[in-house]
Scaffold this motif. Structure first.
Motif, PDB file in Angstrom:
ATOM      1  N   THR A 205       0.812  -1.216   0.000  1.00  0.00           N
ATOM      2  CA  THR A 205       0.000   0.000   0.000  1.00  0.00           C
ATOM      3  C   THR A 205       0.849   1.271   0.000  1.00  0.00           C
ATOM      4  O   THR A 205       0.297   2.373   0.003  1.00  0.00           O
ATOM      5  CB  THR A 205      -0.935   0.014   1.222  1.00  0.00           C
ATOM      6  N   GLN A 206       2.169   1.135  -0.008  1.00  0.00           N
ATOM      7  CA  GLN A 206       3.028   2.312  -0.106  1.00  0.00           C
ATOM      8  C   GLN A 206       2.836   2.991  -1.466  1.00  0.00           C
ATOM      9  O   GLN A 206       2.369   2.387  -2.428  1.00  0.00           O
ATOM     10  CB  GLN A 206       4.500   1.920   0.053  1.00  0.00           C
ATOM     11  N   ILE A 262       4.197   8.201 -13.563  1.00  0.00           N
ATOM     12  CA  ILE A 262       2.988   7.438 -13.263  1.00  0.00           C
ATOM     13  C   ILE A 262       2.954   7.174 -11.763  1.00  0.00           C
ATOM     14  O   ILE A 262       3.847   6.503 -11.222  1.00  0.00           O
ATOM     15  CB  ILE A 262       2.931   6.104 -14.026  1.00  0.00           C
ATOM     16  N   PHE A 263       1.957   7.706 -11.089  1.00  0.00           N
ATOM     17  CA  PHE A 263       1.780   7.461  -9.657  1.00  0.00           C
ATOM     18  C   PHE A 263       0.877   6.250  -9.468  1.00  0.00           C
ATOM     19  O   PHE A 263      -0.174   6.125 -10.100  1.00  0.00           O
ATOM     20  CB  PHE A 263       1.166   8.679  -8.962  1.00  0.00           C
ATOM     21  N   SER A 264       1.285   5.352  -8.581  1.00  0.00           N
ATOM     22  CA  SER A 264       0.503   4.149  -8.315  1.00  0.00           C
ATOM     23  C   SER A 264       0.838   3.662  -6.902  1.00  0.00           C
ATOM     24  O   SER A 264       1.272   4.450  -6.055  1.00  0.00           O
ATOM     25  CB  SER A 264       0.818   3.075  -9.370  1.00  0.00           C
ATOM     26  N   SER A 265       0.640   2.357  -6.653  1.00  0.00           N
ATOM     27  CA  SER A 265       1.004   1.757  -5.361  1.00  0.00           C
ATOM     28  C   SER A 265       2.197   0.831  -5.570  1.00  0.00           C
ATOM     29  O   SER A 265       2.466   0.362  -6.688  1.00  0.00           O
ATOM     30  CB  SER A 265      -0.165   0.946  -4.789  1.00  0.00           C
ATOM     31  N   ARG A 266       2.907   0.559  -4.497  1.00  0.00           N
ATOM     32  CA  ARG A 266       4.076  -0.326  -4.586  1.00  0.00           C
ATOM     33  C   ARG A 266       3.690  -1.713  -5.097  1.00  0.00           C
ATOM     34  O   ARG A 266       4.367  -2.282  -5.953  1.00  0.00           O
ATOM     35  CB  ARG A 266       4.733  -0.445  -3.212  1.00  0.00           C
ATOM     36  N   GLY A 267       2.586  -2.249  -4.567  1.00  0.00           N
ATOM     37  CA  GLY A 267       2.168  -3.585  -4.969  1.00  0.00           C
ATOM     38  C   GLY A 267       1.916  -3.680  -6.464  1.00  0.00           C
ATOM     39  O   GLY A 267       2.328  -4.638  -7.119  1.00  0.00           O
ATOM     40  N   GLY A 298      10.462   4.748  -7.445  1.00  0.00           N
ATOM     41  CA  GLY A 298      10.653   5.085  -6.039  1.00  0.00           C
ATOM     42  C   GLY A 298       9.469   4.622  -5.203  1.00  0.00           C
ATOM     43  O   GLY A 298       8.319   4.796  -5.604  1.00  0.00           O
ATOM     44  N   PHE A 299       9.749   4.033  -4.047  1.00  0.00           N
ATOM     45  CA  PHE A 299       8.708   3.640  -3.104  1.00  0.00           C
ATOM     46  C   PHE A 299       8.854   4.473  -1.840  1.00  0.00           C
ATOM     47  O   PHE A 299       9.966   4.813  -1.423  1.00  0.00           O
ATOM     48  CB  PHE A 299       8.819   2.155  -2.738  1.00  0.00           C
ATOM     49  N   GLY A 300       7.735   4.781  -1.214  1.00  0.00           N
ATOM     50  CA  GLY A 300       7.792   5.560   0.024  1.00  0.00           C
ATOM     51  C   GLY A 300       6.456   5.594   0.731  1.00  0.00           C
ATOM     52  O   GLY A 300       5.406   5.282   0.151  1.00  0.00           O
ATOM     53  N   GLN A 301       6.500   5.994   1.998  1.00  0.00           N
ATOM     54  CA  GLN A 301       5.269   6.099   2.783  1.00  0.00           C
ATOM     55  C   GLN A 301       4.436   7.295   2.332  1.00  0.00           C
ATOM     56  O   GLN A 301       3.217   7.304   2.503  1.00  0.00           O
ATOM     57  CB  GLN A 301       5.617   6.245   4.278  1.00  0.00           C
ATOM     58  N   THR A 302       5.087   8.291   1.743  1.00  0.00           N
ATOM     59  CA  THR A 302       4.394   9.488   1.266  1.00  0.00           C
ATOM     60  C   THR A 302       4.753   9.739  -0.191  1.00  0.00           C
ATOM     61  O   THR A 302       5.731   9.182  -0.716  1.00  0.00           O
ATOM     62  CB  THR A 302       4.797  10.722   2.093  1.00  0.00           C
ATOM     63  N   VAL A 303       3.977  10.591  -0.848  1.00  0.00           N
ATOM     64  CA  VAL A 303       4.251  10.955  -2.236  1.00  0.00           C
ATOM     65  C   VAL A 303       5.620  11.609  -2.352  1.00  0.00           C
ATOM     66  O   VAL A 303       6.386  11.323  -3.275  1.00  0.00           O
ATOM     67  CB  VAL A 303       3.147  11.897  -2.775  1.00  0.00           C
ATOM     68  N   PHE A 304       5.949  12.485  -1.398  1.00  0.00           N
ATOM     69  CA  PHE A 304       7.238  13.188  -1.433  1.00  0.00           C
ATOM     70  C   PHE A 304       8.397  12.201  -1.336  1.00  0.00           C
ATOM     71  O   PHE A 304       9.358  12.292  -2.105  1.00  0.00           O
ATOM     72  CB  PHE A 304       7.311  14.202  -0.285  1.00  0.00           C
ATOM     73  N   VAL A 328      14.496   2.358  -6.095  1.00  0.00           N
ATOM     74  CA  VAL A 328      14.956   2.741  -4.753  1.00  0.00           C
ATOM     75  C   VAL A 328      13.792   2.495  -3.802  1.00  0.00           C
ATOM     76  O   VAL A 328      12.720   3.088  -3.948  1.00  0.00           O
ATOM     77  CB  VAL A 328      15.419   4.206  -4.696  1.00  0.00           C
ATOM     78  N   GLN A 329      14.015   1.597  -2.850  1.00  0.00           N
ATOM     79  CA  GLN A 329      12.959   1.210  -1.925  1.00  0.00           C
ATOM     80  C   GLN A 329      12.775   2.245  -0.824  1.00  0.00           C
ATOM     81  O   GLN A 329      13.541   3.200  -0.711  1.00  0.00           O
ATOM     82  CB  GLN A 329      13.253  -0.173  -1.352  1.00  0.00           C
ATOM     83  N   ASP A 330      11.775   2.016   0.015  1.00  0.00           N
ATOM     84  CA  ASP A 330      11.461   2.989   1.061  1.00  0.00           C
ATOM     85  C   ASP A 330      12.589   3.160   2.069  1.00  0.00           C
ATOM     86  O   ASP A 330      12.698   4.207   2.703  1.00  0.00           O
ATOM     87  CB  ASP A 330      10.159   2.591   1.785  1.00  0.00           C
ATOM     88  N   ASP A 331      13.437   2.128   2.230  1.00  0.00           N
ATOM     89  CA  ASP A 331      14.551   2.227   3.183  1.00  0.00           C
ATOM     90  C   ASP A 331      15.829   2.735   2.529  1.00  0.00           C
ATOM     91  O   ASP A 331      16.894   2.748   3.150  1.00  0.00           O
ATOM     92  CB  ASP A 331      14.809   0.870   3.848  1.00  0.00           C
ATOM     93  N   GLY A 332      15.736   3.155   1.251  1.00  0.00           N
ATOM     94  CA  GLY A 332      16.905   3.686   0.551  1.00  0.00           C
ATOM     95  C   GLY A 332      17.707   2.648  -0.203  1.00  0.00           C
ATOM     96  O   GLY A 332      18.647   2.992  -0.923  1.00  0.00           O
ATOM     97  N   THR A 333      17.356   1.372  -0.052  1.00  0.00           N
ATOM     98  CA  THR A 333      18.068   0.311  -0.761  1.00  0.00           C
ATOM     99  C   THR A 333      17.819   0.420  -2.258  1.00  0.00           C
ATOM    100  O   THR A 333      16.684   0.611  -2.691  1.00  0.00           O
ATOM    101  CB  THR A 333      17.607  -1.074  -0.269  1.00  0.00           C
TER     102      THR A 333
END
Length: 438
Positions: A205-206, A262-267, A298-304, A328-333
């Motif tokens: 859901t990110q 394109i904005f979407s969800s991580r899944g 890019g994945f993240g908890q927020t759009v920014f 680039v994942q939410d943890d920076g990996t």
């Protein structure tokens, strides 16, 4: 409620389901029992859409399933700490009213350290024979190994990790016992798969942002004979991008000069990596000149946060001078998605040619090396033993010792003495990663 597929021999699956009753408010376990390990492939391929995760009854079915698992699958397996092996020994003694001191055992290489378990029982074994095998094993070869020992009068019983081997040896009248699990081991494994499924749900859901860039857009403008030709090309590019946008359930933004978001969800993004690669290839054909087309995800908890990570990914994709997808994942990996084949393959990324050369020499993947680096840094280890590292990586000491030996030979790790022995026995060797810029 999450549905978990439980895969293993019938008796093992039944025991897992009994223990799983304690978690009935969190998960629903769907049994997938087999009589032969060859059935694992069809179980996964025919039932993937029915479950949110897979729990395998032990390392053997899990490792065999490795060739058929997809990147998006959430999986765990029941890890034995030796309790199941000891239960087999007790069962043999109970059935025969005497401890069988001559046995043969088969085990997959990545599983438990059988020599250590045999010694830890305290039983004065007169003879024991061990057959190690890889995931691409030949059942007939393993059956023949035990059968020849039995017919030569060298063993009194067999412990096997394979249901197919057990079935064959039982027909020959050989006392044979199948590796089992303790309830405690099953309980801990259920907790692991529950946490993995929950974590996977929240990750899916990110926010996911895909930035696609058609490189050297100035050259494209110069080659356009009229404004009409340029506008027609841009419409064709959007025509290619819109089906991807639909599959991602996202929305398309034209940022100008060949950049699209394109904005979407991580899944959704992880699910459609292969389609993204195909889209990039179609864009290349449409542009019809020698330019690059790259994608940063890019994945993240927020759009920014997702936007920051996507731009960082795009910069690194551009540096490759090839048509690549970087995430680039939410943890920076940072990982590289190839997107070719049945499912996406992910590897940790590195620019360091010298490091990659040494890892290739050692036969150790960059992902494994980065994991080891991360563990050592996070736990603040100056030195470490094979046992410590194995516990953190959730693999056997035998496997870790092979990795460490290879890293030492390649100059990426080095011996660092021995730890003081707290009890009788040989002290464990200590190691450290070689000091370098890596």
């Amino acid at each position: 409620m999450h549905r978990i597929g439980v895969v293993g021999p019938e008796r093992s699956v039944e025991r897992i389901l009994r223990v799983a009753e304690e978690f009935e408010r969190e998960i629903e376990c769907i049994p997938f029992a087999y009589d032969d390990e060859a059935e694992i492939q069809s179980i996964l391929e025919n039932n993937r859409a029915k479950v949110k995760g897979w729990l395998f009854s032990g390392p053997v079915p899990y490792i065999i399933a490795g060739d058929y698992l997809e990147a998006a699958d959430t999986v765990a397996y029941c890890q034995t700490m030796g309790g199941g092996f000891y239960q087999c020994c007790l069962q043999m003694a109970f059935d025969h009213k005497v401890v069988l001191q001559r046995i043969s055992v088969d085990i997959i290489e990545e599983e438990v350290d059988i020599e250590k378990l045999l010694q830890a029982t305290g039983i004065p074994w007169s003879d024991f024979y061990i057959k190690y095998y890889t995931r691409r094993y030949n059942p007939e070869e393993i059956i023949r190994f035990h059968l020849e020992l039995w017919r030569a009068g060298k063993i009194d019983g067999v412990i096997t990790a394979l249901r197919s081997v057990m079935n064959a040896l039982q027909k020959e009248g050989i006392p044979v016992y199948h590796f089992t699990l303790t309830e405690r081991e099953i309980y801990q494994s259920l907790k692991i798969i529950i946490e993995k499924v929950k974590s996977s749900y929240f990750k899916n859901t990110q926010v996911g942002l895909v930035i696609i860039e058609v490189g050297s857009y100035g050259e494209i403008i110069e080659k356009a004979r009229t404004p009409y030709d340029l506008q027609l090309l841009e419409l064709r590019l959007k025509e290619i991008l819109l089906p991807l946008c639909k599959s991602l359930d996202g929305y398309l933004l034209d940022k100008g000069r060949g950049v699209y978001e394109i904005f979407s969800s991580r899944g959704a993004v992880e699910r459609e990596i292969t389609m993204l690669q195909a889209t990039i290839e179609r864009l290349l054909l449409t542009v019809n000149i020698d330019v690059s087309v790259t994608a940063g995800i890019g994945f993240g908890q927020t759009v920014f946060a997702a936007e920051i990570n996507a731009h960082r990914a795009l910069r690194n994709a551009g540096e490759q001078k090839e048509n690549r997808i970087i995430i680039v994942q939410d943890d920076g990996t940072m990982v590289e998605a190839a997107g070719r084949g049945r499912d996406p393959r992910y590897d940790f990324y590195s620019h360091d040619a010298e490091l990659l050369k040494k890892l290739n020499q050692a036969g150790v993947g960059i992902k494994t090396y980065r994991k080891i680096e991360n563990i050592i840094h996070r736990l603040g280890w100056g030195t470490f033993s094979a046992a410590q590292l194995a516990a953190q990586l959730s693999v056997t000491e035998r496997n870790v010792r092979r990795i460490i030996t290879s890293l030492c030979e390649a100059g990426l790790a080095e011996p660092a003495g021995e730890e003081s022995a707290a009890s009788r026995g040989r002290p464990s060797k200590l190691y450290q990663l070689a000091a370098s810029k890596h």
